[in-house]
Design an enzyme around this catalytic site. Structure first.
Site, PDB file in Angstrom:
ATOM      1  N   LYS A  22     -10.930 -10.973  -5.740  1.00  0.00           N
ATOM      2  CA  LYS A  22     -10.269 -11.896  -4.823  1.00  0.00           C
ATOM      3  C   LYS A  22     -11.317 -12.764  -4.126  1.00  0.00           C
ATOM      4  CE  LYS A  22      -6.600 -11.674  -1.313  1.00  0.00           C
ATOM      5  NZ  LYS A  22      -5.735 -10.740  -0.547  1.00  0.00           N
ATOM      6  N   GLU A  25       8.527  -1.265   2.690  1.00  0.00           N
ATOM      7  CA  GLU A  25       9.202  -1.300   3.983  1.00  0.00           C
ATOM      8  C   GLU A  25      10.266  -0.211   4.122  1.00  0.00           C
ATOM      9  OE1 GLU A  25       7.471  -5.302   3.205  1.00  0.00           O
ATOM     10  OE2 GLU A  25       8.726  -3.923   2.034  1.00  0.00           O
ATOM     11  N   ARG A  44      14.555  -5.820   3.806  1.00  0.00           N
ATOM     12  CA  ARG A  44      14.419  -4.847   2.718  1.00  0.00           C
ATOM     13  C   ARG A  44      14.652  -3.417   3.202  1.00  0.00           C
ATOM     14  NH1 ARG A  44       9.696  -7.377  -0.910  1.00  0.00           N
ATOM     15  NH2 ARG A  44       9.994  -5.426  -1.980  1.00  0.00           N
TER      16      ARG A  44
END
Length: 636
Positions: A282, A367, A395
């Site tokens: 990244k 979540e 969610r």
């Protein structure tokens, strides 16, 4: 940008030599740093997938072969290779979306920017291809290692593995991070796979050492080499994927285009579900990102391209206010624990984690699990604070309802970036929470209007031990404090009714301001006053349940107006209307909020203007409503 400007579609890549492909990768990185630094956006993730995306588009034939991204913030390179190279208004009104957008290109299949969903899409698309007789159309699903911590991804993997003849290529973009470093058992497993070169080095050492051993050395080496598969599984158990019925290829250097093309070609020809495990870095190629340990420039604002430093600094934001108060609470109460879903820094819990590492839990992009784990913590006497973006609470609704509220557990949910967030587009506006949470029995919901109220209402929330509480606030700078002039019931009075000074019995309008809408409501009241319309402005602070004093206060006015940064359907306005009906207070009520539609990306203030959620809009419509009331004949 000599090569990049010649790329108008994926097939333009076919004509490039290996040397030109390497040059193109560097051009793309330079382009991303230069352009995204001007607008802000997801820089680090895209710097890491340059070679991977080029190789994918050389091997697979998009859009005939469907290429899906989970999450979509790693799709900038894909946009560049599919003819979208004007990044001058990235994430701005009229410009490119920061995520895949079907309105932009036929190469964008889905507009997902909530993680862990892409494998479900891939499963459905591949099954549809089979039913329709499209046998040679692989579906390619690019999923970050962080998104594999989400339960939905594993539900989909279970089904994909059952379709032995479904050509689904799962590209695991493994950069050890989602926002921050990826955590959990799966992350540890992938970390082991990343080090599989260890067994090769061991085997190489063994060959040299054993072959120098007289008489038995060669036979021992042959035995060891024959046990290669077992040894490899012992050192790097990629058999986990194969045990699921998924062919595994990797780990592959995600910056080696030759290796990537070879792996993708094999995967394409397999004819069944395949995982291609790619190791990427990244922020690769940009020194400032590579040296940022927090998130490798996952998402940046406007920055100086040479240094990576912000061009301008903003004032204190809502998130940091919450983060500071959490640390203070943690020092005062040992029962306070914090939970985040792979977003420790974005939701402001990093300071708490630093101060209380043993009381901080990052559950990954999960979540639902966060809510149920919080329920377990609360059952055993702790008070969990679960911090997520407002849009992501959607969610976990079932868990909030059935696992926390049903059990009357003291869990506090803190919702960052509530209301219109703007530039991240439809999926990131936090405009549903106050509607969906209205139906949860016993739940209490606070909407602070300023930093002082964030602190105060967070403290009030964690004092509740027998029901879920929610504290929701906006995105960006918090702005100055909005003082209260007094209190009616639990409501703060922000502007007092001045009609009594003129001998009138009641004011014209009661304005109920929700959370960050307070400055707008006070401005609207000033505009109404200029039209001779008197008003009272109150902040209920806790919008669920409706304050018992509100119907009585409303009865002292001719009109009730509610203003909220939430969808109008089922929101605070609807709850107040119901409370007035239940109290037999029959008054006209005008509810201002967000229309129930998916909003295009733009700045927050631009969106608010488009949907009529500004002080002049509110004042204009309320003035018209009062004028209609004035025009009605007086009842005898």
């Amino acid at each position: 940008m000599a090569l990049l400007t010649r790329i108008r579609g994926p097939r333009d890549l076919d004509r490039l030599t290996p040397a030109q492909l390497a040059d193109l990768a560097e051009e793309i990185r330079g382009f991303l740093v230069e352009e995204v630094s001007k607008t802000g956006g997801h820089l680090g993730p895209n710097l890491g997938v340059v070679e991977l995306t080029i190789a994918m588009h050389r091997v697979f034939d998009s859009p005939r072969d469907r290429i899906l991204f989970d999450t979509g913030h790693q799709s900038y390179v894909h946009k560049l290779l599919t003819g979208r190279q004007d990044f001058s208004r990235l994430k701005m009104k009229g410009g490119l979306s920061g995520y895949p957008s079907r309105a932009e290109s036929e190469h964008d299949v889905i507009e997902n920017s909530h993680a862990s969903t892409v494998l479900g899409y891939a499963d459905g698309l591949a099954k549809a291809n089979k039913i329709q007789g499209h046998k040679d159309r692989p579906v390619v699903a690019v999923i970050g290692d962080g998104a594999l911590t989400g339960g939905m991804a594993w539900e989909a993997l279970n089904n994909i593995a059952d379709g032995k003849d479904l050509p689904v290529v799962i590209v695991v973009n493994d950069n050890e991070r989602s926002y921050s470093p990826t955590i959990g058992g799966l992350a540890n497993h992938l970390s082991t796979l990343r080090t599989t070169q260890g067994y090769e080095r061991f085997l190489s050492w063994g060959k040299d050492a054993l072959q120098r051993t007289p008489v038995v050395g060669q036979s021992l080496f042959d035995t060891l080499h024959g046990a290669k598969k077992g040894l490899k599984d012992f050192i790097a158990p990629q058999g986990m994927f194969e045990d699921l019925g998924l062919k595994y290829i990797g780990p592959i250097d995600g910056h080696d285009m030759v290796a990537l093309e070879s792996a993708f070609t094999k995967a394409r020809g397999f004819g069944g579900p395949v995982i291609v495990h790619c190791i990427t870095e990244k922020g690769r190629g940009y020194h400032a990102a590579e040296n940022n340990d927090e998130d490798r420039f996952h998402a940046v604002g406007v920055i100086h391209p040479d240094t990576g430093l912000p061009v301008k600094t903003s004032g204190k934001d809502w998130t940091s206010v919450f983060g500071e108060e959490m640390v203070a609470l943690g020092r005062e109460r040992k029962d306070i624990v914090a939970i985040t879903a792979a977003m420790l820094h974005p939701v402001g819990l990093a300071p708490f984690a630093k101060a209380f590492p043993d009381r901080t839990f990052d559950v990954g992009i999960a979540e639902q699990h966060a809510a149920v784990s919080a329920a377990g913590l609360a059952t055993n006497g702790l008070h969990p604070v679960v911090a997520v973006y407002a849009t992501f609470l959607n969610r976990a609704f079932d868990q909030v309802l059935m696992d926390v509220a049903l059990h009357r557990l003291g869990v506090t949910f803190v919702l960052d970036r509530a209301g219109v967030t703007g530039t991240d587009g439809a999926s990131h506006n936090g405009m549903w929470d106050m509607s969906i949470l209205q139906v949860v029995p016993g739940l209490r919901l606070a909407a602070p209007r300023d930093a002082d109220q964030v602190r105060a209402q967070l403290r009030e929330a964690v004092e509740v031990g027998d029901a879920p509480t929610v504290v929701r606030y906006s995105k960006g700078s918090v702005g100055p404090a909005v003082p209260a002039l007094g209190r009616v019931g639990g409501m703060d009075v922000l502007r007092e009714n001045t009609s009594h000074e003129h001998g009138d019995r009641r004011a014209d309008v009661l304005i109920v301001s929700v959370g960050a809408m307070a400055p707008l409501c006070l401005e609207a009241a000033e505009l109404l006053d200029a039209q001779g319309i008197t008003s009272t402005v109150v902040d209920p602070r806790w919008v669920k349940p409706v304050d018992k004093a509100l119907p009585g206060l409303a009865a002292e006015h001719r009109v009730v107006v509610t203003v909220e940064d939430n969808g109008r359907a089922g929101g605070v306005g609807s709850a107040i209307a119901q409370a007035l009906r239940d109290a037999d207070v029959d008054l006209p009520l005008r509810d201002f909020g967000i229309p129930q539609e998916f909003l295009d990306h733009a700045k927050r203030e631009e969106i608010l203007a488009e949907i009529g959620l500004t002080a002049p809009d509110v004042a204009r419509q309320v003035t018209a409503l009062v004028a209609r009331l004035d025009a009605q004949p007086v009842q005898a």
